[in-house]
Design a protein around this motif. Structure first.
Motif, PDB file in Angstrom:
ATOM      1  N   TYR A 166      -3.385   0.083  -1.208  1.00  0.00           N
ATOM      2  CA  TYR A 166      -2.449  -0.798  -1.780  1.00  0.00           C
ATOM      3  C   TYR A 166      -1.915  -1.257  -0.175  1.00  0.00           C
ATOM      4  CZ  TYR A 166       2.047  -2.874  -2.850  1.00  0.00           C
ATOM      5  OH  TYR A 166       3.041  -3.761  -2.895  1.00  0.00           O
ATOM      6  N   GLY A 167      -1.838  -2.489   0.338  1.00  0.00           N
ATOM      7  CA  GLY A 167      -1.354  -2.919   1.754  1.00  0.00           C
ATOM      8  C   GLY A 167      -2.476  -3.402   2.618  1.00  0.00           C
ATOM      9  N   ASP A 168      -3.671  -3.198   2.255  1.00  0.00           N
ATOM     10  CA  ASP A 168      -4.905  -3.427   3.166  1.00  0.00           C
ATOM     11  C   ASP A 168      -4.982  -5.094   3.241  1.00  0.00           C
ATOM     12  OD1 ASP A 168      -5.754  -1.046   3.659  1.00  0.00           O
ATOM     13  OD2 ASP A 168      -7.273  -1.167   2.470  1.00  0.00           O
ATOM     14  N   TYR A 170      -2.590  -7.419   2.995  1.00  0.00           N
ATOM     15  CA  TYR A 170      -1.604  -7.949   3.713  1.00  0.00           C
ATOM     16  C   TYR A 170      -1.715  -7.697   5.340  1.00  0.00           C
ATOM     17  CZ  TYR A 170       2.847  -9.175   6.052  1.00  0.00           C
ATOM     18  OH  TYR A 170       3.580  -9.582   6.944  1.00  0.00           O
TER      19      TYR A 170
END
Lengths: 1044, 95
Positions: A166-168, A170
């Protein structure tokens, strides 16, 4: 096309979960043209990686993921030799910077070491990606501008990772935008931590281990999923489908990274500064000729011929400077001896040399003349070829043995003299062994430590792959193997086995260089202080072509030096051990009787059984003896064959006359490594280099294909020389991959063995005191050594608080007092404090006086009482313990009023002999006054024979014996050899595989009763066990020494 | 001090919050969501904002193996759903 540029092996300790080999093989299967190894803050695996990658045709890129001062990461790849040198210096700097235990690079240092390095902006823990995640645009831009200035626009790539975290998404979008703004290229990497997804479980386990947490507790530290593996190109391509250049840039970077560590390191042999009038060779010649005149009286033709041959080879390989450095090191060691009071400047070097050569270098006359070896190779006709020849593929090893204290001091002085950037200790990679695997995996799974302790204690295998079968064997673990939780334990334990654990130091290997080593390999301070270790182990150092110098600590030499000093103290005689009578038949007679407990090289049960058959009478035969009992000789029945031919003069013939030059001196049997080389050259026409490779091939793991290749060459060569194929095969089958000594090494060790036997025979008091003081060393525990001492009329006496010194010391000509430091809980410092207090304030007057004056802790005082140290005040040890309890007050609390304790005294019965013995075993590991069996025997059946009675029993009789197990040996043959000790001596037991399997659990017990059959051969008596029973003793006993 | 109520303690004193809600999802061959049924409404997925995976607790009897998607539906709402890769069932993540 794609090349992975961010990849961790298991040299990223407790982080990477796959070996270099696993990663490379997987990369090859996936069709990667190149792979970068970027372990955390080290290059421990770099050389191994480079060598293997070259072998399988993948381009190796040497890199690292470094940690900056703020804890952020950066990925660095070396493009050129200069870049590699900068990388080494950066990692070295990170290990010295701010005395931190964690490596950290100062950005100012990084700024000045960027040439030849390509920078990737790093994983999610990199500064720029982290700022991207935090959406701090300005700060990220400032950071990238800094790196562009330091590394140059062409050498900075924005690293994109898509691991389905999660977050990769962005972060990557942000980074692409940033790259565009600065005109930079992006590159895709996968932050690889294992070669296949399944290995993520081990990676999770390693992370938990590193943080000292359970798997449950390490949720935040572990990676969220299993996407950190070497991905097929198509998979990576689909993840970066919107940015295909991120993949093609991996290839561009790989093409720019032309530096190949294995090929381009450019190490030069160390040189030695000499005066203008000399070259290193001419100076070495001068030293050798002068020494030759001292040693031989003049330089005769034999000496001259050998020296000329050696000088020619030293010149050929440019080794003169290297030998001169050795010469200098010997001088340093000699000075250390003088400074430590072990020798004096008047004593000639030859009389008390600081070290002794071992290995093939002992065959060199130059080595002998410059003090590297204590053996005259001409006197024993030692051939030079195994050490130096005109067709060598690698540099020769020179190994030196030193007494422990001299070695420690020498290493310190070498660091001082050459500097830690020019002289470092070889690294050694500590790997996970069975017990470590059980402990660490059990801990992260939350398995009770009691279970783990029990399993570790009972397990009887070295390889974790066998853990399931081992647990199935153990009654208390049998039921657990089907439990899913324990199945995970077994799988992880097996996966972890052999994985690198941490960088340690080699026992004695050093590398010395004329140019800074920090340009070739990172260096870091050792945890031991005043020592510096490099990131490569001995194999990587050999691959790099470095010259390694081995300074080994040999307990025997410490024992020898201490014995000589004690003899001089007691008798006033200074013995020149190099000039004792080496043909003293009284000494040999003691060896023939296997009176060799505590004697270097000839004390094992196997050696004792051989020495009585071989009966050496001179140093040549001592060399035979120590060479015989090696796996490489024994496993092809060489020992029996040699003894039957040499001792019994049984008839034999060469398989072919071409064998004669190599095997004549050992009656047709291969005893020495050198003979394998000689046979290959004489029978099949191998060149020296090929012959050496052939010998090494037999010792390699999975070397079958190589051996097959060499057999083909051997057969062809032999046939050309008129040897039939069947004879060639017979000769080839004599070669063995098991360990053997070089001939010169056998002489070196044979001489030391004789010298120790000589001391034992003529000065047993000093022999035993020294071996007690030098523990741990040798094959036997203190209890066995004590029994042997008594058989020689030497009596160890209990510790006496008013008489004992720190270490064991003579009391009179037949006895010695145990040292205070032998008591459990009494350190050398404590013992020194006791002696100093006694010297300054006079003898202790009572237990109360002792307790009040010494300030020792309660346990230490109790241990002294149980060891008998207070027997001088009262023979009643129970009363002594009571008194300590009454008067002891911890130093940390308020002082007690000096009130009388007389009213609190009670009359207590003294301890029984058994209680005294148990107390002494527990506190000093030996019972000076008697033996366990002496106390047990009155309660045992009269049918149980003693070791003294066994030799009188007819062969093949059925007997029952009992004793303390002092040795368990489990060689490859699956037979088990035990030695039982009773109050009269030793009993050798052979346990055959069937009996072993039946009584496996009983065999680990300390006291056994064994029913078996007497088997006599020549001078040896064994009992072949058929029934084994445990004699239960619920007290601590001296542990047996176990050997595999 | 809190007074002892002497009431019998619950067998399960810790109540889970924000439990995922099972939902029906029409998925592609690669297990990507195409449409989602929320209550009576079937809504198409307009776009996938992000996909991530969680693989954890593999040492326990009920390991976690999930693929999450943050999706924008045709009505403009943004929700997080996941597929349990062991059972193949879809859930809506509440928080």
């Amino acid at each position: 096309m794609y090349a992975e540029l961010h990849c961790h092996s298991n040299y990223s300790f407790q982080e990477g979960a796959s070996s270099v080999e696993e990663l490379l093989v997987r990369a090859m299967d996936l069709g990667y043209p190149a792979l970068a190894l970027t372990d955390h803050d080290n290059l421990c695996g770099a050389m191994e990686f480079s060598r293997m990658a070259n072998d399988i045709g993948i381009q190796p890129i040497t890199g690292a993921e470094i940690t900056l001062e703020d804890g952020s990461h950066l990925t660095l790849l070396s493009r050129t030799r200069k870049g590699y040198s900068n990388l080494c210096n950066l990692i070295t700097h990170s290990r010295f910077h701010k005395n931190s235990t964690n490596p950290k690079v100062d950005p100012d240092f990084l700024k000045n070491h960027t040439e030849g390095i390509t920078l990737l902006t790093g994983c999610a823990r990199g500064k720029i990606p982290a700022l991207a995640t935090e959406r701090r645009d300005k700060a990220a831009e400032k950071e990238i501008a800094k790196y562009l200035e330091w590394f140059g626009t062409n050498n900075v790539f924005v690293e994109l990772q898509q691991n389905m975290i999660y977050g990769d998404v962005y972060r990557n979008k942000f980074l692409v935008k940033l790259a565009k703004k600065y005109g930079l290229n992006c590159v895709a990497t996968n932050n690889v931590h294992y070669h296949i997804p399944e290995r993520h479980q081990l990676q999770d386990a390693l992370v938990a281990i590193r943080h000292n947490l359970t798997l449950e507790e390490s949720h935040l530290e572990r990676r969220a999923n299993n996407n950190f593996y070497l991905k097929p190109v198509a998979e990576i391509a689909s993840l970066f489908s919107e940015l295909p250049e991120a993949l093609s840039n991996t290839i561009k970077i790989a093409e720019q990274c032309t530096f190949n560590l294995k090929e381009d390191l450019g190490y030069e042999l160390p040189n030695y500064p000499v005066s203008k009038n000399h070259t290193p060779l001419s100076y070495l010649k001068k030293i050798c000729y002068q020494a030759a005149v001292r040693k031989y009286g003049s330089i005769n033709a034999q000496v001259l011929t050998r020296l000329e041959e050696e000088f020619h080879l030293l010149q050929l390989y440019n080794l003169s400077g290297f030998f001169l450095i050795y010469y200098e090191i010997i001088q340093l060691a000699r000075q250390a001896m003088i400074d430590l009071g072990i020798s004096s400047s008047e004593t000639p070097l030859e009389e008390r040399p600081p070290g002794r050569g071992r290995g093939s270098s002992v065959a060199s006359l130059v080595a002998y003349l410059i003090g590297l070896s204590h053996i005259d190779p001409l006197a024993y006709n030692l051939s030079l070829g195994r050490f130096l020849n005109n067709d060598m593929s690698s540099l020769p090893d020179i190994d030196l043995d030193f007494p422990r204290n001299i070695r420690e001091e020498l290493i310190r002085r070498i660091h001082d003299k050459y500097g830690w950037d020019h002289a470092v200790i070889t690294g050694s990679i500590a790997t996970y062994k069975m017990k470590g695997c059980i402990k660490d995996i059990g801990k992260i799974l939350g398995i009770p430590s009691k279970d783990l302790h029990n399993l570790s204690r009972q397990i009887d295998t070295r390889h974790s792959k066998d853990i399931e079968s081992e647990m199935a064997r153990l009654p208390s673990f049998r039921e657990k193997i089907n439990h899913p939780y324990w199945q995970i334990f077994m799988k992880l334990t097996s996966d972890l086995h052999g994985a690198p654990k941490y960088l340690s130091q080699h026992p004695g290997g050093m590398i010395i260089s004329s140019s800074p080593l920090t340009n070739m390999v990172p260096v870091q301070p050792s945890t031991e202080g005043e020592r510096y270790i490099c990131h490569w182990d001995k194999d990587s150092i050999a691959d790099a072509g470095f010259v390694k110098i081995d300074f080994l600590a040999l307990g025997t030499l410490s024992q020898l030096h201490e014995s000589l000093q004690l003899i001089e103290n007691r008798t006033g005689k200074s013995i020149d051990i190099s000039r004792i009578n080496f043909d003293d038949q009284e000494v040999y007679k003691s060896i023939h009787k296997a009176d060799t407990i505590g004697v270097f090289q000839i004390e094992s049960a196997a050696q004792m059984q051989t020495v009585t058959r071989l009966k050496p009478k001179n140093l040549r035969e001592m060399a035979y003896e120590v060479a015989c009992v090696r796996p490489g000789v024994g496993n092809v029945n060489g020992v029996s064959q040699f003894i039957s031919r040499y001792v019994n003069a049984d008839k034999w013939e060469y398989d072919h006359p071409l064998e004669k030059p190599a095997l004549e001196r050992t009656h047709g049997v291969i005893l020495y490594q050198d003979q394998v080389n000689e046979l290959a050259m004489n029978v099949a026409g191998f060149q020296p280099r090929e012959a050496d490779h052939l010998r090494r091939a037999f010792g390699r793991k999975n070397g079958e294909s190589l051996i097959k290749k060499y057999w083909s060459q051997f057969k062809t060569g032999a046939i050309k020389r008129g040897v039939s194929e069947s004879t060639a095969l017979k000769i080839f089958n004599k070669f063995s991959g098991q360990y053997m000594f070089p001939e010169s090494h056998a002489y070196a060790f044979g001489i030391t063995a004789y010298q120790m036997s000589w001391i034992k025979h003529y000065y047993p008091l000093e022999f035993f005191i020294a071996i007690f003081n030098q523990q741990p060393m040798g094959f036997y525990n203190l209890e066995t050594l004590k029994e042997d001492a008594k058989r020689h009329g030497i009596y160890p006496l209990n510790i006496d608080i008013n008489k004992s010194l720190v270490e064991c010391a003579p009391k009179d000509n037949n006895s010695f007092l145990l040292g205070l430091s032998m008591t459990k809980g009494i350190s050398n410092t404590n013992a020194g404090h006791i002696v100093r207090n006694r010297d300054s304030e006079g003898p202790f007057l009572s237990i109360t006086d002792t307790v009040n004056r010494l300030n020792l802790n309660y346990l230490a005082l109790k241990n002294l009482a149980r060891a008998g140290a207070f027997d001088t005040f009262t023979p009643n040890r129970r009363s002594a313990l009571w008194e300590i309890g009454l008067i002891y007050r911890p130093a940390s609390i308020q002082l007690s009023l000096p009130l009388s304790i007389e009213q609190d005294r009670v009359t207590l019965p003294n301890m029984s002999d058994w209680e005294k013995m148990a107390g002494e075993y527990d506190t000093t590991n030996l019972y000076p006054q008697g033996h366990l069996m002496e106390i047990l025997r009155p309660n045992m059946s009269a049918k149980i024979l003693t070791s003294a009675e066994i030799p009188k029993v007819p062969n093949h009789s059925k007997v029952t014996v009992a004793g303390l197990v002092i040795r368990r040996q489990h060689p490859r043959s699956h037979k088990i050899f035990l030695t039982l000790e009773d109050e009269y001596g030793h009993i050798s037991i052979i346990v055959l595989p069937k009996v072993f399997n039946r009584y496996r659990n009983v065999l680990s017990q300390p006291v056994l009763k064994i029913i078996g059959t007497v088997s006599k051969t020549q001078d040896n008596v064994n009992i072949v066990a058929s029934i084994i029973e445990n004699i239960y003793v619920d007290d601590p006993l001296p542990p047996a020494k176990n050997w595999e | 001090m809190v007074k002892n109520t002497r009431k019998k303690k619950s067998l399960n004193p810790i109540l889970p919050l924000n439990q995922p809600i099972p939902i029906n999802v029409y998925e592609s061959k690669t297990l990507s969501p195409i449409s989602i049924t929320l209550g009576q409404h079937k809504l198409n997925v307009s776009s996938l904002e992000e996909t991530w995976e969680i693989i954890d607790e593999w040492w326990k009897p009920n390991p976690i193996k999930r693929r999450y998607h943050r999706v924008i539906l045709e009505n403009g709402s943004r929700i997080t759903i996941f597929i349990d890769l062991i059972t193949g069932l879809w859930f809506k993540q509440i928080a």
